[in-house]
Structures are given as structure tokens and as C-alpha cells.
Write a protein that holds these residues in place. Structure first.
Motif, mmCIF file in Angstrom:
data_model
loop_
_atom_site.group_PDB
_atom_site.id
_atom_site.type_symbol
_atom_site.label_atom_id
_atom_site.label_comp_id
_atom_site.label_asym_id
_atom_site.label_seq_id
_atom_site.Cartn_x
_atom_site.Cartn_y
_atom_site.Cartn_z
ATOM 1 N N THR A 157 -6.368 5.270 -2.927
ATOM 2 C CA THR A 157 -6.894 6.521 -2.386
ATOM 3 C C THR A 157 -7.424 6.321 -0.970
ATOM 4 O OG1 THR A 157 -9.152 6.149 -3.163
ATOM 5 C CG2 THR A 157 -7.599 7.174 -4.726
ATOM 6 N N VAL A 158 -7.679 7.427 -0.294
ATOM 7 C CA VAL A 158 -8.254 7.388 1.046
ATOM 8 C C VAL A 158 -9.648 6.779 1.006
ATOM 9 C CG1 VAL A 158 -9.144 8.836 2.911
ATOM 10 C CG2 VAL A 158 -6.863 9.266 1.975
ATOM 11 N N ASP A 159 -10.365 7.007 -0.087
ATOM 12 C CA ASP A 159 -11.683 6.382 -0.215
ATOM 13 C C ASP A 159 -11.567 4.852 -0.223
ATOM 14 O OD1 ASP A 159 -13.086 8.732 -0.205
ATOM 15 O OD2 ASP A 159 -13.155 8.927 -2.398
ATOM 16 N N ASP A 160 -10.492 4.344 -0.801
ATOM 17 C CA ASP A 160 -10.254 2.893 -0.765
ATOM 18 C C ASP A 160 -10.096 2.418 0.676
ATOM 19 O OD1 ASP A 160 -10.298 2.747 -3.543
ATOM 20 O OD2 ASP A 160 -8.126 3.062 -3.714
ATOM 21 N N LEU A 161 -9.398 3.204 1.473
ATOM 22 C CA LEU A 161 -9.201 2.836 2.876
ATOM 23 C C LEU A 161 -10.530 2.853 3.623
ATOM 24 C CD1 LEU A 161 -5.919 4.774 3.811
ATOM 25 C CD2 LEU A 161 -6.169 2.402 3.054
ATOM 26 N N ARG A 162 -11.342 3.849 3.369
ATOM 27 C CA ARG A 162 -12.648 3.915 4.029
ATOM 28 C C ARG A 162 -13.497 2.690 3.686
ATOM 29 N NH1 ARG A 162 -12.411 9.560 2.534
ATOM 30 N NH2 ARG A 162 -12.153 10.873 4.398
ATOM 31 N N PRO A 181 2.647 9.207 2.103
ATOM 32 C CA PRO A 181 2.640 7.757 1.866
ATOM 33 C C PRO A 181 2.841 6.912 3.124
ATOM 34 C CG PRO A 181 3.895 8.862 0.155
ATOM 35 C CD PRO A 181 3.560 9.907 1.174
ATOM 36 N N LEU A 182 3.678 7.384 4.055
ATOM 37 C CA LEU A 182 3.901 6.583 5.258
ATOM 38 C C LEU A 182 2.656 6.571 6.139
ATOM 39 C CD1 LEU A 182 7.584 7.332 6.350
ATOM 40 C CD2 LEU A 182 6.677 5.391 5.059
ATOM 41 N N ASP A 183 1.973 7.708 6.249
ATOM 42 C CA ASP A 183 0.719 7.742 7.002
ATOM 43 C C ASP A 183 -0.332 6.877 6.317
ATOM 44 O OD1 ASP A 183 1.660 9.436 8.984
ATOM 45 O OD2 ASP A 183 1.137 11.239 7.869
ATOM 46 N N PHE A 184 -0.335 6.906 4.998
ATOM 47 C CA PHE A 184 -1.253 6.052 4.244
ATOM 48 C C PHE A 184 -0.982 4.584 4.555
ATOM 49 C CE2 PHE A 184 -3.068 3.806 0.715
ATOM 50 C CZ PHE A 184 -4.147 4.575 0.296
ATOM 51 N N ALA A 185 0.298 4.218 4.554
ATOM 52 C CA ALA A 185 0.659 2.829 4.843
ATOM 53 C C ALA A 185 0.305 2.446 6.270
ATOM 54 C CB ALA A 185 2.160 2.623 4.600
ATOM 55 N N ASP A 186 0.452 3.391 7.218
ATOM 56 C CA ASP A 186 0.113 3.104 8.614
ATOM 57 C C ASP A 186 -1.364 2.749 8.753
ATOM 58 O OD1 ASP A 186 2.636 3.470 9.622
ATOM 59 O OD2 ASP A 186 2.333 5.568 10.169
ATOM 60 N N GLU A 221 -10.957 10.133 11.663
ATOM 61 C CA GLU A 221 -10.968 10.735 10.329
ATOM 62 C C GLU A 221 -9.712 11.575 10.102
ATOM 63 O OE1 GLU A 221 -12.215 11.636 6.517
ATOM 64 O OE2 GLU A 221 -13.029 10.159 7.931
ATOM 65 N N ARG A 222 -9.208 12.179 11.174
ATOM 66 C CA ARG A 222 -8.000 13.002 11.060
ATOM 67 C C ARG A 222 -6.829 12.200 10.498
ATOM 68 N NH1 ARG A 222 -6.104 14.410 16.646
ATOM 69 N NH2 ARG A 222 -8.249 15.190 16.732
ATOM 70 N N GLU A 223 -6.732 10.930 10.910
ATOM 71 C CA GLU A 223 -5.646 10.086 10.411
ATOM 72 C C GLU A 223 -5.803 9.800 8.927
ATOM 73 O OE1 GLU A 223 -4.371 6.841 13.165
ATOM 74 O OE2 GLU A 223 -6.012 7.607 14.402
ATOM 75 N N LEU A 224 -7.022 9.715 8.452
ATOM 76 C CA LEU A 224 -7.241 9.545 7.017
ATOM 77 C C LEU A 224 -6.844 10.808 6.255
ATOM 78 C CD1 LEU A 224 -10.655 7.655 7.010
ATOM 79 C CD2 LEU A 224 -8.442 6.756 6.314
ATOM 80 N N GLU A 225 -7.074 11.961 6.868
ATOM 81 C CA GLU A 225 -6.671 13.209 6.221
ATOM 82 C C GLU A 225 -5.151 13.283 6.087
ATOM 83 O OE1 GLU A 225 -8.371 16.206 8.682
ATOM 84 O OE2 GLU A 225 -10.450 15.719 8.152
ATOM 85 N N TYR A 226 -4.432 12.869 7.141
ATOM 86 C CA TYR A 226 -2.979 12.823 7.047
ATOM 87 C C TYR A 226 -2.537 11.827 5.977
ATOM 88 C CZ TYR A 226 -2.943 15.222 11.596
ATOM 89 O OH TYR A 226 -3.126 16.115 12.613
ATOM 90 N N ALA A 227 -3.259 10.705 5.912
ATOM 91 C CA ALA A 227 -2.890 9.656 4.964
ATOM 92 C C ALA A 227 -2.988 10.129 3.526
ATOM 93 C CB ALA A 227 -3.785 8.430 5.176
ATOM 94 N N ALA A 228 -3.880 11.061 3.280
ATOM 95 C CA ALA A 228 -4.040 11.573 1.922
ATOM 96 C C ALA A 228 -2.817 12.366 1.458
ATOM 97 C CB ALA A 228 -5.290 12.457 1.848
ATOM 98 N N LEU A 244 0.814 -1.224 0.000
ATOM 99 C CA LEU A 244 0.000 0.000 0.000
ATOM 100 C C LEU A 244 0.842 1.266 0.000
ATOM 101 C CD1 LEU A 244 -3.138 0.292 -0.041
ATOM 102 C CD2 LEU A 244 -2.242 -2.017 0.293
ATOM 103 N N ALA A 245 2.034 1.207 0.595
ATOM 104 C CA ALA A 245 2.916 2.377 0.525
ATOM 105 C C ALA A 245 3.320 2.636 -0.924
ATOM 106 C CB ALA A 245 4.153 2.150 1.390
ATOM 107 N N TRP A 246 3.635 1.576 -1.638
ATOM 108 C CA TRP A 246 4.016 1.734 -3.047
ATOM 109 C C TRP A 246 2.831 2.214 -3.882
ATOM 110 C CZ3 TRP A 246 7.488 2.822 -6.326
ATOM 111 C CH2 TRP A 246 7.361 2.491 -7.678
ATOM 112 N N ARG A 247 1.661 1.660 -3.620
ATOM 113 C CA ARG A 247 0.478 2.093 -4.359
ATOM 114 C C ARG A 247 0.170 3.561 -4.088
ATOM 115 N NH1 ARG A 247 -4.572 -1.606 -3.587
ATOM 116 N NH2 ARG A 247 -5.345 -0.039 -5.082
ATOM 117 N N SER A 248 0.450 4.020 -2.869
ATOM 118 C CA SER A 248 0.250 5.427 -2.546
ATOM 119 C C SER A 248 1.236 6.303 -3.309
ATOM 120 C CB SER A 248 0.396 5.644 -1.042
ATOM 121 O OG SER A 248 0.315 7.013 -0.714
#
Length: 452
Positions: A156-161, A220-225, A210-217, A146-150
Motif C-alpha cells: 500500500t501507499v502507507d507502506d511507501l510512506r 502499479p507502474l507509478d507505485f513501482a516508480d 505527496e501527489r506522486e503517492l496519490e498517483y501510485a495508489a 513492488l510492481a507485482w505486490r501492487s
């Protein structure tokens, strides 16, 4: 290990403590503050290399198990999921693929961790241990993927949701079909406690805001987390479902254990409450915990450590705050009873005259040997094996951590420092000695429990 007075150990010479007492009696107390400044009079030291050698001795291997048939095919399935995730990315990554050095180092580190976990998940060890390594490989591989995909902007964050919502539905579905069934209350309590742990874990992994999803957007590392938290939850659901299905399919008969677990929980809590009332208050001076004039020895330091664990556990009610936890109340109570029993045994030992002190390398060796012997005795206990096997790894593995600290000792170690580290061996010895009798007590409570 009863310590002899310093004067006896040194061929009749007066030790430092005795000399200070004598100088005070002669009105020379002012001399005490200068002693450590005299040539050759500093704090006593011992050979750190010899201490490190003691810590390098072999230790008993304590396997982690679960009384459920864990098939090799299920472990292989988790391993294969990890491999497929790694095969989907061009790792290890170079600076052209991931220019940011911090991100690249982190993702490549997870890539190597996943590969190592895949390798060790097929090595020796119990099926439970191999499954643990395989699931760790799966989650590490997912983080890499997921880090690479980011980075490639392919996720996307919508995928995570959407993923979180789907896994949350899976958790609810498992919880709705899972029941406290079993044909033996002891085995049932241990297995259902593990199922509870996985369900609680899944819900906790999905509890990000939700705040963590905003950071993830943005990162990439936050997205992977966030992505790996969701994968951990998904994995926990898969493992808990497998445990429950395997356990249920192996039952000779199905009996609902809920009311028995409730009765046992209440009985164990009452025992803990009663025994906890006799615990002394924590003190800045741990020597006050014993009714005897003794210094701050390894035994006294260990006694203080055990007391803190016992008091915290007698006051904690975490199993009520974070459901499901009914079956988990039994192993939780058992660990508390281990600390309570260990505290009483060690205090009695010191009050009976054993200082449990460290003055030289041989003392460290004796304390470690005592800990090893206690682990071995518990491991070889032939009664209430299910409870012993559930409890012992928690206390026995401390030995390795203490060994690791002492193995890094400097060439010249202050005795006070060695004594502090070696006190951990005393904690291991006393807690592991308590495992077998506590296991007998807990198994009896479970088997004798009736409807509340």
C-alpha cells in the motif's frame, strides 16, 4: 593534422571554394546558387561503410575506480539481495498474471535487466564497477517485486510512506556520524566526494511529493516508480556507509580535512574565475572563436563544444546549492579546469595553422587515433594517479558514444555530417590531454592548502 589546400590535394584543380571566390571576382556570383543543382555537383560525400570500420577499431579500456577497499563480500551481499527479491515473484510474467500489456512489458523488462546486472556484477572489471552493477540489480529487482505486490494488492501507499521515513532517518544518521577525516588530502577528497554524492542522491530520491503517492495508489507502474526511488535511496545509504567505514578503518591516522577542503575550494574557484574571464562569448558563428580565416571544420565545431562546457561550468555554482558538497568542489573544479585548458590548447592549435578538418575517411581515422593516443597517454601517466583515475573516465568514455554514432553511418555520408560527428573525437583528444596537467595542479592545491 595540418590540412593542405584543396588545389594541392586535387593535383592543381581549383576547389569549389576557390571557384566561388573566382566567380564572384568576375561578377558571376549568381552562378554560386546554381552550383549544387548542376549534375554531379552536390555536397561532397564519403564512404559511410569505411567510416563505420574506423569507428569499430579497439579503444582503450578505462576502468572506474575508487581508492577504497571494496570487499567481494559486500558486492555479493547486494547481488544476493537482488536475487532474493526476484525469487519472491513469479517472473517473467504472462498475460494471466499481468493482463495489462504495457505494465507486463515494463516489469518483465526490469526483470531481465536485473538478471543481467546480477550476472555482470560477478564478471571482470574493478570492484567499484562490479558494485555499481550489483546495486543496479538490487534496485531493478525491487521495482519488479513492488510492481507485482501492487498488482496483487499486497503493498500500500502507507507502506511507501513508512519506508521513506525510515530511509530518511538512516540518511540523517549517516550524515551525523560522517566526518571529513583522512591522512592524505587527495585521497580523502576523492572518497568523501563519493560519499557526498551518495548522500545527495539518497535525499534526492526521497524528495518526491505527496501527489506522486496519490498517483501510485492508482497505478502499479507509478507505485513501482516511487518504490524504486526509495530503494535507490536505501541502497545509496548502504553504499555511502560502507565507503566511509572502509576508508576510515584503513587510515594510518585521522586528520580533519574540512578546513583544508575549504581552502582548496576557494583557491580553485579563484583560478577558474581568473581563467574564465578570458573566455570569449559564445557565438552563432564558431569560426569567430579563432583569429584566423578557417571554415566550420571538426576542430572549430569541437572548439565551440568545449567553450560551451567551459562557460557553463565557470558560471555554475551547483555545489553550493545542494549540500553536502565541500569535498565534491574539488573534482567539480578539476573538470572545469580540464575544459578551460582544452579550449586554450585547441584554439592555439587551430590558430597555428591546423584546420583539424575532415575531407575524407582517412581524416576521421586520424582524429580518432589522436583521441585514442590522448586517452592512452593519460592512462599511463605515473603522477597524481588518484586524480587522473577520478577524472579520466568522464572524458574517455565519450569515445564509445562517438564510435556508436559513426558505426551506424549510412553507405554514403555527407562530409559535413561526418565532420560534425568526428568533432567529438577532437573534444575527447583535447580534454584527455588536459587531464594529467590538471590533475597535477589540483593535487598540488590540495596538498599545499592551509587553514583558511
Amino acid at each position: 593534422m595540418t590540412r593542405t589546400p584543396q588545389s594541392d590535394r586535387r593535383g592543381g584543380q581549383t576547389g569549389r571554394r576557390e571557384f566561388l571566390a573566382l566567380s564572384g571576382a568576375l561578377g558571376l556570383a549568381s552562378l554560386a546558387g546554381c552550383l549544387d543543382q548542376l549534375p554531379g555537383s552536390g555536397p561532397k560525400r564519403i564512404d559511410g561503410d569505411a567510416v563505420a570500420d574506423v569507428a569499430s577499431d579497439e579503444a582503450p579500456e578505462i576502468a572506474e575506480t575508487l581508492p577504497v577497499d571494496i570487499g567481494a563480500s559486500f558486492v555479493a551481499e547486494q547481488r544476493e539481495i537482488a536475487r532474493e527479491k526476484l525469487d519472491s515473484v513469479p517472473a517473467p510474467f504472462d498475460e494471466t498474471q499481468i493482463p495489462n500489456g504495457v505494465i507486463r512489458e515494463r516489469v518483465n523488462g526490469e526483470y531481465e535487466a536485473a538478471r543481467e546486472a546480477i550476472r555482470t556484477s560477478s564478471d571482470a572489471g574493478t570492484a567499484y564497477e562490479r558494485l555499481d552493477r550489483a546495486t543496479r540489480a538490487r534496485t531493478s529487482a525491487h521495482e519488479v517485486q513492488l510492481a507485482w505486490r501492487s498488482v496483487e494488492e499486497d503493498a500500500t501507499v502507507d507502506d511507501l510512506r513508512e519506508s521513506r521515513a525510515a530511509v530518511a532517518d538512516d540518511v540523517d544518521a549517516l550524515a551525523s556520524r560522517w566526518e571529513y577525516v583522512g591522512d592524505d588530502p587527495v585521497r580523502a577528497a576523492i572518497v568523501h566526494a563519493e560519499v557526498e554524492r551518495e548522500i545527495r542522491g539518497a535525499r534526492n530520491w526521497l524528495s518526491f511529493r505527496e501527489r506522486e503517492l496519490e498517483y501510485a495508489a492508482e497505478q502499479p507502474l507509478d507505485f513501482a516508480d516511487v518504490a524504486v526511488d526509495i530503494e535507490r535511496a536505501r541502497t545509496s545509504v548502504a553504499v555511502a556507509s560502507y565507503y566511509f567505514d572502509q576508508f576510515r578503518g584503513d587510515l594510518a591516522r585521522e586528520e580533519n580535512q574540512r578546513e583544508r577542503f575549504e581552502t582548496a575550494r576557494n583557491a580553485l574557484r579563484e583560478r577558474i574565475r581568473t581563467r574564465g574571464e578570458s573566455l570569449p562569448d559564445e557565438s552563432e558563428d564558431p569560426t569567430s572563436l579563432v583569429n584566423r580565416d578557417v571554415g566550420r571544420t571538426a576542430g572549430v565545431i569541437a572548439l565551440d563544444d568545449i567553450l560551451r562546457n567551459a562557460r557553463w561550468r565557470t558560471e555554475d555554482r551547483g555545489d553550493e546549492r545542494d549540500p553536502p558538497s565541500l569535498a565534491s568542489a574539488t573534482p567539480t573544479a578539476a573538470k572545469t579546469l580540464v575544459y578551460l585548458r582544452a579550449f586554450e590548447a585547441l584554439r592555439e592549435r587551430i590558430e597555428d595553422g591546423d584546420d583539424v578538418a575532415v575531407e575524407e575517411v582517412e581524416d576521421v581515422s586520424e582524429l580518432r587515433t589522436d583521441a585514442v593516443d590522448a586517452i592512452s597517454a593519460a592512462r599511463e601517466s605515473d603522477r597524481n594517479r588518484l586524480v587522473v583515475d577520478a577524472l579520466l573516465p568522464r572524458f574517455a568514455r565519450e569515445l564509445r558514444w562517438i564510435d556508436d554514432r559513426l558505426s551506424r553511418s549510412a553507405a554514403d555520408v555527407p562530409v559535413d555530417s561526418a565532420e560534425w560527428d568526428a568533432s567529438g573525437y577532437v573534444v575527447v583528444a583535447e580534454t584527455c590531454r588536459a587531464v594529467a596537467p590538471v590533475s597535477t595542479e589540483v593535487a598540488s592545491v590540495l596538498r599545499e592548502a592551509t587553514d583558511p
